[in-house]
Design an enzyme around this catalytic site. Structure first.
Site, PDB file in Angstrom:
ATOM      1  N   GLU A  54       1.127  -0.766  -0.186  1.00 17.22           N
ATOM      2  CA  GLU A  54      -0.156  -0.130  -0.016  1.00 17.22           C
ATOM      3  C   GLU A  54       1.277   1.207   0.619  1.00 17.22           C
ATOM      4  O   GLU A  54       2.346   1.285   0.604  1.00 17.22           O
ATOM      5  CB  GLU A  54      -0.785   0.134   1.090  1.00 17.22           C
ATOM      6  CG  GLU A  54      -2.161  -1.165   1.137  1.00 17.22           C
ATOM      7  CD  GLU A  54      -3.058  -1.061   2.226  1.00 17.22           C
ATOM      8  OE1 GLU A  54      -2.734   0.440   3.211  1.00 17.22           O
ATOM      9  OE2 GLU A  54      -3.591  -2.175   2.743  1.00 17.22           O
ATOM     10  N   LYS A 232      -6.801  -5.325 -23.836  1.00 18.75           N
ATOM     11  CA  LYS A 232      -7.807  -4.799 -24.788  1.00 18.75           C
ATOM     12  C   LYS A 232      -6.578  -5.469 -26.138  1.00 18.75           C
ATOM     13  O   LYS A 232      -5.752  -5.847 -25.782  1.00 18.75           O
ATOM     14  CB  LYS A 232      -8.855  -3.552 -24.779  1.00 18.75           C
ATOM     15  CG  LYS A 232      -9.483  -4.087 -23.470  1.00 18.75           C
ATOM     16  CD  LYS A 232     -10.751  -3.093 -24.040  1.00 18.75           C
ATOM     17  CE  LYS A 232     -11.976  -2.945 -23.162  1.00 18.75           C
ATOM     18  NZ  LYS A 232     -11.396  -2.585 -21.588  1.00 18.75           N
TER      19      LYS A 232
HETATM   20  N1  DSN Z   1     -16.208  -4.681 -21.007  1.00 21.84           N
HETATM   21  C1  DSN Z   1     -15.293  -3.481 -22.717  1.00 21.84           C
HETATM   22  C2  DSN Z   1     -15.625  -4.109 -23.453  1.00 21.84           C
HETATM   23  O1  DSN Z   1     -15.832  -5.194 -23.882  1.00 21.84           O
HETATM   24  O2  DSN Z   1     -16.071  -3.303 -23.883  1.00 21.84           O
HETATM   25  C3  DSN Z   1     -15.712  -2.723 -21.190  1.00 21.84           C
HETATM   26  O3  DSN Z   1     -15.398  -2.730 -20.586  1.00 21.84           O
END
Ligand code: DSN
Length: 435
Positions: A54, A232
């Protein structure tokens, strides 16, 4: 210490083996997913998970953080250098928390925020009525221009952004989306924010990898704060990051801890450092360009098969499909289900102005980030598009769906993201850690 648990916890490790098998043998077209590298997976499962840390490097509430401090500093420096940012907080556990921390750092309770509406492509944390963001702050929303037959519509309506900003005088303007397939230019948002005395935040969750790889404009020089997820298009571990100006650094750090989080996940922070390094390579630039080219090939193939692509195409990794012209009775939910039976994994998604609920929807969203990582190119994406169309057309014929499933498996066999003893116990993507 016992032996590696795959030898005596078959209940769990068989499940992991099945998931590797699923990822290797079906098409992963969920636009927010990717295949993390073995290095990211290995570091994410490292001994750093044991450490409480922390605070921030040099300012921890626990002892023993000499190594962890260096790990976190490395992640911070790599994030700053990758995006050209003055400050980086690499501790947010997720994109949603990164967004909430950014709001906390810049806003007082009840302040007005202008962001994109969920049903136009925005995110839950951009003021959806069911999300805490809208309960703590007053959100007003912009959307897209109307659809046109030449595909020039369904772009972010910048006149609307400017009009609402002048009328509502928000403290913050947010750009960024989860279901918008065109480049979001940060420059005009900055101009509008400056004209009304607002701060400007760019939620780059979906496009962070495209920015890092030079395929999309970098919002950092224009925005006060940039938030993003690392899993992503950026292809790292499942997590979030906040970039900001030096002026906001203290407020951002305080909002993350003690504002919203406790101990950081230092194993994930380290895995983010791996991903930032991977994203700084020339190979990653090729990857980012490939993701966009593959999404275009997918969109073109789907359009040739009679599916309407929202906004007429794509500039990024995702394709939003309006199913209504193809078949007015086909819902997003049914399409998602039939495609999953065919080995094609995607998600139902509302389209702009969707008459159906978010649970049913009239659209599906697909993305190219994961299958590009697996090595597919434009010709494979064209094949994927024809399999999607085939499955949707013949969705009432189980034998036709079985045939598509077979073709999907044959296609995937040449592009397995995780090689090794797939299906065998312990082969969960990191073959070097098995046994
Ligand atoms: N769940 C993500 C998406 O699929 O775009 C966004 O948070």
């Amino acid at each position: 210490m016992g032996t590696w648990p795959n030898q005596h916890d078959s209940e769990l490790f068989d499940l992991l083996g099945r998931e590797v098998q699923r990822q290797n043998t079906s098409l992963q077209l969920i636009a927010s997913e990717n295949f993390a590298s073995p290095a990211v997976l290995a570091v994410a499962s490292s001994v750093l998970t044991n450490k409480y840390a922390e605070g921030y490097p040099g300012r921890r509430y626990y002892g023993g953080n000499q190594v962890v401090d260096e790990v976190e500093m490395l992640a911070i420096e790599r994030a700053k250098s990758l995006f050209g940012a003055e400050h980086a907080n690499v501790q947010p556990h997720a994109g949603a928390i990164a967004n909430m921390a950014a709001y906390m750092a810049m806003l007082e309770l009840g302040d007005t925020v202008l962001a994109m509406r969920l049903d136009q492509g925005g995110h839950l944390t951009h003021g959806s009525p069911v999300n805490a963001s809208s309960k703590l702050y007053r959100f007003v929303a912009y959307g897209l221009t109307p659809a046109t037959s030449d595909g020039a519509g369904e772009r972010i309506d910048m006149d609307q952004v400017a009009d609402i900003a002048r009328r509502e005088r928000p403290k913050l303007i947010v750009a960024g989306a989860t279901a918008y397939s065109r480049i979001i230019d940060p420059a005009p948002f900055r101009e509008i924010a400056d004209a009304v005395g607002a701060r400007f935040m760019f939620d780059a969750a979906h496009v962070a990898g495209l920015v890092a790889g030079g395929a999309h404009p970098d919002p950092v020089p224009h925005a006060d704060v940039v938030t993003f997820t690392t899993h992503k298009t950026l292809r790292g571990p499942r997590s979030g990051v906040i970039l900001s100006t030096a002026e906001l650094a203290g407020a951002i750090d305080k909002a993350v801890i003690p504002g919203l989080q406790g101990g950081p996940l230092e194993h994930i922070v380290a895995a983010k450092a791996v991903a930032f390094r991977e994203a700084a390579t020339p190979e990653f630039r090729d990857y980012a360009a490939g993701v966009v080219a593959n999404a275009r090939a997918l969109a073109d193939g789907l359009a040739s098969g009679g599916l309407r692509i929202v906004s007429g195409g794509t500039d990024n990794h995702l394709v939003l499909v309006d199913l209504r012209d193809f078949d007015p009775d086909l819902t997003g939910r049914e399409a998602q289900e039939v495609l999953e039976r065919s080995g094609i994994v995607c998600n139902r998604n509302q389209i702009p102005g969707d008459p159906r609920s978010p649970f049913v929807t009239s659209g599906i969203r697909m993305g190219s980030a994961a299958q590009t990582t697996a090595g597919m190119g434009a010709s494979e994406m064209g094949k994927v598009a024809s399999l999607v169309v085939e499955a949707l057309r013949k969705r009432d014929r189980p034998e036709a769906i079985d045939e598509v499933r077979g073709e999907v498996a044959a296609l995937c066999a040449g592009f397995t993201p995780y090689n090794g003893e797939v299906g065998e116990r312990g082969a969960f993507g990191i073959t070097t850690l098995t046994g």
